[in-house]
Design an enzyme around this catalytic site. Structure first.
Site, PDB file in Angstrom:
ATOM      1  N   GLY A 283       0.760  -1.249   0.000  1.00  0.00           N
ATOM      2  CA  GLY A 283       0.000   0.000   0.000  1.00  0.00           C
ATOM      3  C   GLY A 283       0.782   1.285   0.000  1.00  0.00           C
TER       4      GLY A 283
ATOM      5  N   GLY B 169       3.096  -3.408  -4.160  1.00  0.00           N
ATOM      6  CA  GLY B 169       2.847  -3.617  -5.590  1.00  0.00           C
ATOM      7  C   GLY B 169       3.118  -2.327  -6.337  1.00  0.00           C
ATOM      8  NE  ARG B 170      -0.932   2.619  -5.642  1.00  0.00           N
ATOM      9  CZ  ARG B 170      -2.133   2.628  -6.229  1.00  0.00           C
ATOM     10  NH1 ARG B 170      -2.290   3.205  -7.398  1.00  0.00           N
ATOM     11  NH2 ARG B 170      -3.173   2.078  -5.628  1.00  0.00           N
TER      12      ARG B 170
ATOM     13  CD  GLU C 168       0.521  -9.102   1.377  1.00  0.00           C
ATOM     14  OE1 GLU C 168      -0.422  -8.305   1.139  1.00  0.00           O
ATOM     15  OE2 GLU C 168       0.347 -10.216   1.878  1.00  0.00           O
TER      16      GLU C 168
ATOM     17  NE  ARG D 263      -4.305   3.506 -10.685  1.00  0.00           N
ATOM     18  CZ  ARG D 263      -4.172   4.684 -10.146  1.00  0.00           C
ATOM     19  NH1 ARG D 263      -3.716   5.700 -10.864  1.00  0.00           N
ATOM     20  NH2 ARG D 263      -4.449   4.885  -8.887  1.00  0.00           N
TER      21      ARG D 263
ATOM     22  CB  CYS E   6     -18.503   5.040 -28.041  1.00  0.00           C
ATOM     23  SG  CYS E   6     -17.717   4.765 -29.619  1.00  0.00           S
ATOM     24  CD  GLU E   7     -18.300   3.906 -21.417  1.00  0.00           C
ATOM     25  OE1 GLU E   7     -18.300   4.498 -20.315  1.00  0.00           O
ATOM     26  OE2 GLU E   7     -18.321   2.689 -21.545  1.00  0.00           O
TER      27      GLU E   7
END
Ligand code: LLP
Length: 421
Positions: A239, A277-278, A275, A314, A346-347
């Site tokens: 985290g 990750g980012r 742990e 994201r 298309c959004e």
């Protein structure tokens, strides 16, 4: 610090000019710097120096085989959350005794696969899971090593969608019930309790919530030991946040984080796992994209690029900010103007940034979304039948495609038309 810097007027990844890679691979594509990945891993490893520890890279952040192998060979373990991740990690050569299995919804089939293949520990998240795991282990003649993930009810002060340590979140067991749940675990024949697990959220930019959570873990360690449990391992989760914006904000470093771990739990004599990750992958990767059109709106200009929300979700999903930089270095004193940077999907949600200042852009120009190495490629989809974009890795002056762009035939041929249609 990462290894994406301008050199001779062109953004480079380590020693390779990114225009060159774009010409060879085509856009859009993800690009990772192997030196940055290794550097970030080593920062954590050094931060826990002198403590018995294992850095279990949270491979959900970026799980290409090349990334896993690179980190595995540097000594990383893996935090996995599915049979798919476990199998990927093993395929990349990570031994089972360096893999921890997290997640709230492990199935019997996943438990079996992992027990047969070898595992360091299960991070168990509920009593029903505990009972099932014990049953599966007994049926295979195994004893499953477990930690129990406790929910410390701490506010991680991060985005609501990635906060996991408050009592309203689905994760872990409430810390107030820890003693009775540990007693149950100790009574189940297929389990061996070895420690405590905690993970309070992702993209934490302050140490304080970690401090509060780890104090609770330390206190609980003493209580559980007094109850007769062997608590020899603490999995402290991941985290740690990264700087996404060039705004001089400096989130805590792995070194600060390591010092906090030492302070809060160092005296307990436990083996420590974390742990991240980012922090390892985030700023080690970028998404390179080409401007298709510059479109005049009524009150704004749109930069329509060939990357889209299906490639990097994201911004659409969390309102996340990614720095956008031109691959050709802007001339000193170049005038900047605001653009809405959007993809072709298309959004209206397919918007990467609104009013983002950039030098004057033209069709055919290349740009990079920075900090896209974590939760980028892994969260991509084929929405709008857009093929998953390739992944490329650089190492010094070399680059290699580490996942090729699938052909449209590959994609279409996965569908099966029943004979009765
Ligand atoms: N351990 C556990 C049990 C986790 O659930 C997570 C992330 C990690 C470790 C790694 O956290 P990190 O060090 O990467 O912050 N897709 C979101 C992030 C979701 C994180 C989920 N769990 C995003 O793009 O921001």
């Amino acid at each position: 610090m990462d290894h994406f810097l301008y050199r001779d007027g062109v953004l480079h990844a380590e020693d390779v000019g990114i225009s060159l890679i774009a010409a060879a691979v085509g856009t859009p594509f993800y690009l990772y710097s192997s030196s940055t990945l290794l550097r970030h891993f080593k920062l954590f490893d050094d931060a826990l120096h002198g403590m018995d520890h294992l850095i279990c890279y949270a491979m959900k952040a970026a799980s290409n085989q090349a990334i896993l192998k690179l980190l595995g060979e540097a000594g990383a373990g893996m935090d996995v959350v599915s049979a798919g991740e476990y199998t990927r990690a093993r395929a990349a050569g990570i031994p089972g005794d360096r893999i921890v299995f997290s997640g709230v919804g492990k199935t019997r089939a996943e438990m079996e696969l992992v027990l047969k293949g070898g595992i360091r520990q299960f991070n168990v998240e509920s009593e029903p899971e505990m009972r099932v795991l014990s049953e599966v282990a007994v049926s295979l003649g195994h004893v499953a090593p477990i930690t129990i993930r406790i929910n410390p009810d701490v506010d991680a002060k991060t985005h609501a969608k990635i906060s996991t340590g408050k009592k309203e979140d689905k994760f872990g067991i409430p810390i107030l019930r820890a003693r009775e749940v540990y007693a149950l675990a100790a009574a189940l024949p297929g389990l061996k309790v070895i420690g405590i697990d905690v993970h309070i959220g992702s993209q934490l930019t302050e140490l304080e919530p970690y401090g509060l959570a780890y104090e609770k873990v330390a206190e609980l360690t003493e209580i559980l030991r007094a109850d007769g449990h062997e608590i020899s391992r603490l999995d402290l989760g991941g985290g740690l946040g990264i700087p996404y914006e060039n705004n001089n904000a400096h989130p805590p470093t792995p070194e600060d984080y390591g010092a906090l771990i030492r302070e809060k739990v160092g005296h307990l004599g436990c083996e420590i796992e974390i742990e991240p990750g980012r922090f390892i992958a985030g700023n080690a990767g970028i998404l390179v994209s080409e401007v298709i059109y510059v479109k005049e709106g009524e009150d704004r200009e749109f930069l329509i690029v060939d990357g889209a929300m299906n490639d990097l979700i994201r911004p659409a999903m969390y309102g996340a900010h990614h720095e956008i930089v031109p691959i050709i270095e802007p001339k000193a004193g170049a005038a900047y103007q605001p653009y809405d940077v959007v993809g072709p999907v298309c959004e209206s949600g397919d918007t990467f940034a609104k009013g983002r200042p950039l030098p004057r852009m033209h069709a055919g120009d290349l740009i990079a979304f920075r900090s896209a190495g974590a939760y980028g490629a892994v969260m991509a989809s084929e929405y709008n039948s857009r093929p998953l974009v390739p992944e490329v890795m650089v190492h010094g002056d070399q680059f290699a495609v580490i996942r090729a762009r699938p052909s449209l035939e590959d994609i279409i041929n996965r569908d099966i038309i029943p004979e009765w249609v």
